[in-house]
Design a protein around this motif. Sequence first.
Motif, PDB file in Angstrom:
ATOM      1  N   VAL A  46       0.848  -1.186   0.000  1.00 46.00           N
ATOM      2  CA  VAL A  46       0.000   0.000   0.000  1.00 46.00           C
ATOM      3  C   VAL A  46       0.886   1.240   0.000  1.00 46.00           C
ATOM      4  O   VAL A  46       1.793   1.366   0.833  1.00 46.00           O
ATOM      5  CB  VAL A  46      -0.942   0.012   1.220  1.00 46.00           C
ATOM      6  N   GLY A  47       0.610   2.158  -0.928  1.00 45.31           N
ATOM      7  CA  GLY A  47       1.381   3.395  -1.023  1.00 45.31           C
ATOM      8  C   GLY A  47       0.497   4.611  -0.804  1.00 45.31           C
ATOM      9  O   GLY A  47      -0.167   5.061  -1.739  1.00 45.31           O
ATOM     10  N   VAL A  48       0.461   5.112   0.407  1.00 51.62           N
ATOM     11  CA  VAL A  48      -0.345   6.303   0.722  1.00 51.62           C
ATOM     12  C   VAL A  48       0.526   7.518   1.020  1.00 51.62           C
ATOM     13  O   VAL A  48       0.013   8.623   1.183  1.00 51.62           O
ATOM     14  CB  VAL A  48      -1.267   6.042   1.930  1.00 51.62           C
ATOM     15  N   SER A  49       1.819   7.324   1.068  1.00 54.84           N
ATOM     16  CA  SER A  49       2.728   8.335   1.605  1.00 54.84           C
ATOM     17  C   SER A  49       2.619   9.684   0.914  1.00 54.84           C
ATOM     18  O   SER A  49       2.836   9.800  -0.306  1.00 54.84           O
ATOM     19  CB  SER A  49       4.169   7.825   1.501  1.00 54.84           C
ATOM     20  N   ARG A  50       2.248  10.711   1.687  1.00 59.95           N
ATOM     21  CA  ARG A  50       2.226  12.116   1.253  1.00 59.95           C
ATOM     22  C   ARG A  50       1.262  12.395   0.103  1.00 59.95           C
ATOM     23  O   ARG A  50       1.356  13.442  -0.541  1.00 59.95           O
ATOM     24  CB  ARG A  50       3.634  12.579   0.847  1.00 59.95           C
ATOM     25  N   LYS A  51       0.335  11.502  -0.181  1.00 57.91           N
ATOM     26  CA  LYS A  51      -0.463  11.648  -1.405  1.00 57.91           C
ATOM     27  C   LYS A  51      -1.543  12.721  -1.274  1.00 57.91           C
ATOM     28  O   LYS A  51      -1.884  13.178  -0.196  1.00 57.91           O
ATOM     29  CB  LYS A  51      -1.032  10.291  -1.821  1.00 57.91           C
ATOM     30  N   SER A  52      -2.080  13.090  -2.438  1.00 59.28           N
ATOM     31  CA  SER A  52      -2.933  14.274  -2.516  1.00 59.28           C
ATOM     32  C   SER A  52      -4.231  14.135  -1.739  1.00 59.28           C
ATOM     33  O   SER A  52      -4.781  15.127  -1.260  1.00 59.28           O
ATOM     34  CB  SER A  52      -3.233  14.625  -3.978  1.00 59.28           C
ATOM     35  N   PHE A  53      -4.744  12.918  -1.585  1.00 59.42           N
ATOM     36  CA  PHE A  53      -5.983  12.781  -0.818  1.00 59.42           C
ATOM     37  C   PHE A  53      -5.762  13.182   0.637  1.00 59.42           C
ATOM     38  O   PHE A  53      -6.660  13.730   1.293  1.00 59.42           O
ATOM     39  CB  PHE A  53      -6.550  11.356  -0.934  1.00 59.42           C
ATOM     40  N   ILE A  54      -4.552  12.940   1.141  1.00 56.36           N
ATOM     41  CA  ILE A  54      -4.206  13.383   2.494  1.00 56.36           C
ATOM     42  C   ILE A  54      -4.121  14.907   2.541  1.00 56.36           C
ATOM     43  O   ILE A  54      -4.621  15.549   3.472  1.00 56.36           O
ATOM     44  CB  ILE A  54      -2.876  12.747   2.940  1.00 56.36           C
ATOM     45  N   GLY A  55      -3.511  15.484   1.499  1.00 57.30           N
ATOM     46  CA  GLY A  55      -3.433  16.936   1.417  1.00 57.30           C
ATOM     47  C   GLY A  55      -4.801  17.587   1.384  1.00 57.30           C
ATOM     48  O   GLY A  55      -5.015  18.661   1.973  1.00 57.30           O
ATOM     49  N   LYS A  56      -5.755  16.935   0.707  1.00 56.04           N
ATOM     50  CA  LYS A  56      -7.110  17.490   0.630  1.00 56.04           C
ATOM     51  C   LYS A  56      -7.784  17.463   1.999  1.00 56.04           C
ATOM     52  O   LYS A  56      -8.436  18.438   2.405  1.00 56.04           O
ATOM     53  CB  LYS A  56      -7.936  16.708  -0.386  1.00 56.04           C
ATOM     54  N   ILE A  57      -7.646  16.376   2.711  1.00 63.16           N
ATOM     55  CA  ILE A  57      -8.248  16.271   4.037  1.00 63.16           C
ATOM     56  C   ILE A  57      -7.686  17.333   4.979  1.00 63.16           C
ATOM     57  O   ILE A  57      -8.430  17.988   5.732  1.00 63.16           O
ATOM     58  CB  ILE A  57      -8.004  14.870   4.630  1.00 63.16           C
ATOM     59  N   LEU A  58      -6.382  17.516   4.930  1.00 62.32           N
ATOM     60  CA  LEU A  58      -5.693  18.391   5.878  1.00 62.32           C
ATOM     61  C   LEU A  58      -5.516  19.818   5.390  1.00 62.32           C
ATOM     62  O   LEU A  58      -5.019  20.666   6.142  1.00 62.32           O
ATOM     63  CB  LEU A  58      -4.306  17.808   6.197  1.00 62.32           C
ATOM     64  N   ASN A  59      -5.885  20.071   4.133  1.00 60.76           N
ATOM     65  CA  ASN A  59      -5.590  21.367   3.511  1.00 60.76           C
ATOM     66  C   ASN A  59      -4.093  21.649   3.566  1.00 60.76           C
ATOM     67  O   ASN A  59      -3.645  22.722   3.976  1.00 60.76           O
ATOM     68  CB  ASN A  59      -6.378  22.493   4.183  1.00 60.76           C
ATOM     69  N   ARG A  60      -3.333  20.651   3.139  1.00 65.16           N
ATOM     70  CA  ARG A  60      -1.867  20.754   3.089  1.00 65.16           C
ATOM     71  C   ARG A  60      -1.430  20.614   1.633  1.00 65.16           C
ATOM     72  O   ARG A  60      -1.218  19.500   1.140  1.00 65.16           O
ATOM     73  CB  ARG A  60      -1.215  19.645   3.919  1.00 65.16           C
ATOM     74  N   PRO A  61      -1.259  21.707   0.917  1.00 61.75           N
ATOM     75  CA  PRO A  61      -0.892  21.610  -0.492  1.00 61.75           C
ATOM     76  C   PRO A  61       0.524  21.100  -0.724  1.00 61.75           C
ATOM     77  O   PRO A  61       0.836  20.594  -1.807  1.00 61.75           O
ATOM     78  CB  PRO A  61      -1.057  23.040  -1.005  1.00 61.75           C
ATOM     79  N   HIS A  62       1.390  21.226   0.269  1.00 64.99           N
ATOM     80  CA  HIS A  62       2.783  20.802   0.113  1.00 64.99           C
ATOM     81  C   HIS A  62       2.958  19.381   0.642  1.00 64.99           C
ATOM     82  O   HIS A  62       2.665  19.105   1.817  1.00 64.99           O
ATOM     83  CB  HIS A  62       3.712  21.765   0.841  1.00 64.99           C
ATOM     84  N   ALA A  63       3.443  18.508  -0.217  1.00 66.04           N
ATOM     85  CA  ALA A  63       3.492  17.083   0.101  1.00 66.04           C
ATOM     86  C   ALA A  63       4.306  16.782   1.358  1.00 66.04           C
ATOM     87  O   ALA A  63       3.940  15.892   2.143  1.00 66.04           O
ATOM     88  CB  ALA A  63       4.065  16.313  -1.090  1.00 66.04           C
ATOM     89  N   LYS A  64       5.383  17.494   1.569  1.00 60.42           N
ATOM     90  CA  LYS A  64       6.248  17.193   2.714  1.00 60.42           C
ATOM     91  C   LYS A  64       5.607  17.558   4.049  1.00 60.42           C
ATOM     92  O   LYS A  64       6.130  17.183   5.104  1.00 60.42           O
ATOM     93  CB  LYS A  64       7.586  17.915   2.552  1.00 60.42           C
ATOM     94  N   GLU A  65       4.478  18.257   4.021  1.00 57.53           N
ATOM     95  CA  GLU A  65       3.775  18.626   5.249  1.00 57.53           C
ATOM     96  C   GLU A  65       2.717  17.596   5.639  1.00 57.53           C
ATOM     97  O   GLU A  65       1.950  17.817   6.580  1.00 57.53           O
ATOM     98  CB  GLU A  65       3.102  19.991   5.072  1.00 57.53           C
TER      99      GLU A  65
END
Length: 285
Positions: free
Chosen positions: A224-243
């Motif tokens: 499973v590869g979820v690391s830093r992916k955009s769906f996480i960014g959408k949930i958290l409102n984190r546009p920068h992957a490293k955040e």
Amino acid sequence: MSLSSQLSLPLRQGCLVWGKRTYMMGVLNVTPDSFSDGGDFDSLQAATQQGMAMAEAGADILDIGGQSTRPGAADVALETERKRVLPVIAAIRQQSQVPISIDTMKSEIAREALLAGADVVNDVTAGTHDPDMFSVVAQQQAPIVLMHMRGTPATMQQLTQYEDVVAEVKAYLRDRAETAIAAGIDARKIILDPGIGFAKTYQQNLEILRRLAAFRELGYPLLVGVSRKSFIGKILNRPHAKERIWGTAAACTAAIATGACDVLRVHDVAAMGDVARVADALYRG
């Protein structure tokens, strides 16, 4: 009893015993344009140092890739990919016996990487991009990761129409595994990946993670590869992957809690290794 619950995968340094714990695949992108760390490790020295650091941090496998597969990414020439990955594999192999995966959809790169010291092939197209991929892997008697994707990285996010995303991804992976076996690949050396973020919408990614246990019915170990992916960014409102490290931690925990995840493909090896150890203690009993 499923295939993955009975077997282990021997590698040059130990073996992966399925069901014992969650294993860490460290992402090493030697590219200028990957979505999270493009340009960070696109020199031989930087890539080698990062690979060794991830190995020391507990990576069970290093996944080295010379072509970005982010949404919208274009294909790269074979020679370009060759120049990016082969020197890094050779340099790491001179210093360590850590298992190495080559992240490629090109059979020639896979063959050369295996001969240079890689151990596993990780093909995001599950052998559909290059018709010679399965024969090369079979000849080299190598393990292979088969991932679900539609189209190409450049087109995949236009191909997200499913009646039932889990059922359709599951059927695709079953078919690709059967095709690989028919081509001579040992069934015990096949790992499946549902392709989080590849030809999937935000909601479809969440649905796959919620229903991850359904893939266990296929009988193969699951990556499973979820690391830093955009769906996480959408949930958290984190546009920068490293955040997205804390969101990644939550998604990794969820993948383990389903009882279906065997390997996590991650950028932050030490942190996610801690996450996996705690989640394993909780959910693997």
